[in-house]
Design a protein around this motif. Structure first.
Motif, PDB file in Angstrom:
ATOM      1  N   LEU A  24     -20.017  41.373 -13.306  1.00  0.00           N
ATOM      2  CA  LEU A  24     -19.314  40.976 -11.908  1.00  0.00           C
ATOM      3  C   LEU A  24     -20.239  41.315 -10.888  1.00  0.00           C
ATOM      4  O   LEU A  24     -21.191  42.105 -10.788  1.00  0.00           O
ATOM      5  N   GLN A  25     -19.945  40.562  -9.734  1.00  0.00           N
ATOM      6  CA  GLN A  25     -20.761  40.830  -8.495  1.00  0.00           C
ATOM      7  C   GLN A  25     -20.013  41.821  -7.772  1.00  0.00           C
ATOM      8  O   GLN A  25     -19.055  41.715  -7.136  1.00  0.00           O
ATOM      9  N   ALA A  26     -20.628  43.208  -7.313  1.00  0.00           N
ATOM     10  CA  ALA A  26     -19.900  44.171  -6.643  1.00  0.00           C
ATOM     11  C   ALA A  26     -20.804  44.604  -5.365  1.00  0.00           C
ATOM     12  O   ALA A  26     -21.877  44.511  -5.406  1.00  0.00           O
ATOM     13  N   GLN A  27     -20.081  44.913  -4.417  1.00  0.00           N
ATOM     14  CA  GLN A  27     -20.682  45.467  -3.371  1.00  0.00           C
ATOM     15  C   GLN A  27     -19.785  46.957  -2.825  1.00  0.00           C
ATOM     16  O   GLN A  27     -18.704  46.746  -2.673  1.00  0.00           O
ATOM     17  N   ALA A  28     -20.665  47.767  -2.300  1.00  0.00           N
ATOM     18  CA  ALA A  28     -19.760  48.986  -1.749  1.00  0.00           C
ATOM     19  C   ALA A  28     -19.587  48.785  -0.510  1.00  0.00           C
ATOM     20  O   ALA A  28     -20.425  48.436   0.320  1.00  0.00           O
ATOM     21  N   LEU A  29     -18.202  49.039   0.043  1.00  0.00           N
ATOM     22  CA  LEU A  29     -17.925  49.452   1.366  1.00  0.00           C
ATOM     23  C   LEU A  29     -16.955  50.544   1.415  1.00  0.00           C
ATOM     24  O   LEU A  29     -15.795  50.651   1.530  1.00  0.00           O
ATOM     25  N   PRO A  30     -17.524  51.846   1.505  1.00  0.00           N
ATOM     26  CA  PRO A  30     -16.761  53.088   1.590  1.00  0.00           C
ATOM     27  C   PRO A  30     -15.786  52.953   2.423  1.00  0.00           C
ATOM     28  O   PRO A  30     -16.147  52.907   3.802  1.00  0.00           O
ATOM     29  N   LEU A  31     -14.572  53.102   2.431  1.00  0.00           N
ATOM     30  CA  LEU A  31     -13.577  53.331   3.419  1.00  0.00           C
ATOM     31  C   LEU A  31     -12.978  54.938   3.700  1.00  0.00           C
ATOM     32  O   LEU A  31     -12.240  55.073   4.263  1.00  0.00           O
ATOM     33  N   ILE A  32     -13.608  55.908   2.818  1.00  0.00           N
ATOM     34  CA  ILE A  32     -13.436  57.300   2.883  1.00  0.00           C
ATOM     35  C   ILE A  32     -14.487  57.912   2.898  1.00  0.00           C
ATOM     36  O   ILE A  32     -15.405  57.618   1.913  1.00  0.00           O
ATOM     37  N   LYS A  33     -14.993  58.925   3.870  1.00  0.00           N
ATOM     38  CA  LYS A  33     -16.052  59.619   3.689  1.00  0.00           C
ATOM     39  C   LYS A  33     -15.480  60.906   3.338  1.00  0.00           C
ATOM     40  O   LYS A  33     -14.623  61.753   3.921  1.00  0.00           O
ATOM     41  N   VAL A  34     -16.040  61.875   2.570  1.00  0.00           N
ATOM     42  CA  VAL A  34     -15.881  62.995   1.930  1.00  0.00           C
ATOM     43  C   VAL A  34     -16.880  64.022   1.803  1.00  0.00           C
ATOM     44  O   VAL A  34     -18.063  63.828   1.963  1.00  0.00           O
ATOM     45  N   GLY A  35     -16.416  65.229   2.362  1.00  0.00           N
ATOM     46  CA  GLY A  35     -17.500  66.316   2.531  1.00  0.00           C
ATOM     47  C   GLY A  35     -16.871  67.842   2.404  1.00  0.00           C
ATOM     48  O   GLY A  35     -15.398  67.862   2.221  1.00  0.00           O
TER      49      GLY A  35
END
Length: 265
Positions: A24-35
């Motif tokens: 599959l063609q996939a791309q990351a677009l994180p919508l949560i930042k964790v720390g």
């Protein structure tokens, strides 16, 4: 045809690799930042009181990793060799894998069966309910937003779990081990999201919070022409609430997500 992976960055990158390996063609677009939390005092104190609890529920792999970051190196827990017999509870396979990597012995780990219909707090309760007796205590390790609280509409599963614990006559405590916030959204991220709203991409949502962050980051964007795959009914409902009309649902395992995406595509 793209799959837009919205998990936090490290998880998103792993999912992109796995989806790409699956054709599959996939791309990351994180919508949560964790720390990490700014003050780990409560987490350290929770480790010191661990023997008080019959079980520790980890709401996610992030909860497990950030909780264990405050563990003393030579303090054995969640193993047969430890004096502390507290058990680790995971809501799903991703959390369970994180706990095993962190040193939890399989015999001290409870999680829903791999073939359960849905991985969530309800499924976990079916497994661990017999361990919760009147007078016992349970710890829930969770995350919070940068203000230190659960975002509105979040945590419904863990709150449901906490109510079941209380109804069984036990005490439930919470500890915040990590914090979440909306990601940094610059021009490239905004352009990708706006394109994916209309170009036939499939948004892969694994958190209602990610959906809420997407709406906050692009408040004027219409989502009626976008497609989504959600890994829980509550997440699917959140996507429909902000305007997604074409929303499918899948169990959160890689094989199920790939099968659902292939049928969607």
């Amino acid at each position: 045809m793209r799959v837009i992976v919205t998990r936090p960055l490290r998880e998103a990158q792993r999912w992109v690799q796995d989806l790409t390996a699956s054709g599959l063609q996939a791309q990351a677009l994180p919508l949560i930042k964790v720390g990490p939390v700014d003050d780990t005092t409560a987490v350290v104190q929770a480790w010191q009181r661990l023997a008080d609890y019959v079980g520790v529920m980890f709401v996610s792999g992030n909860a497990a990793e950030h909780f264990f970051a405050s563990k003393k190196p030579l303090a054995p827990v969640f193993t047969a060799q430890a004096a502390i017999k507290t058990r680790a509870w995971a809501t799903g396979p991703g959390t369970a894998r994180a706990l095993l990597r962190l040193g939890v012995a399989p015999d001290f780990l409870d999680a829903p069966s791999p073939d359960v219909a849905q991985f969530d707090s309800e499924a976990l309760w079916q497994v661990v309910a017999p361990q919760v007796q009147p007078g016992t205590r349970v710890l829930i390790v969770r995350g919070a937003d940068t203000l230190g609280s659960d975002p509105a509409g979040q945590g419904s599963g863990r709150e449901w779990f906490a109510k079941r614990v209380a109804q069984a006559g036990a005490q439930v405590d919470f500890v915040v081990a990590y914090q979440r916030c909306a990601p940094d959204f610059h021009a490239p991220e905004a352009a990708l999201a706006q394109a994916a709203a209309t170009d036939g991409s499939v948004w892969l949502f694994s958190s209602s919070e990610a959906v809420a962050n997407l709406q906050d980051l692009l408040p004027d964007q219409a989502w009626s022409g976008a497609r989504a795959l959600a890994t829980h009914p509550r997440i699917a409902a959140a996507a429909r609430k902000i305007g997604f009309l074409d929303v499918a649902e899948s169990r959160p395992t890689l094989s199920d997500v790939v099968a659902s995406l292939n049928s969607t595509l």
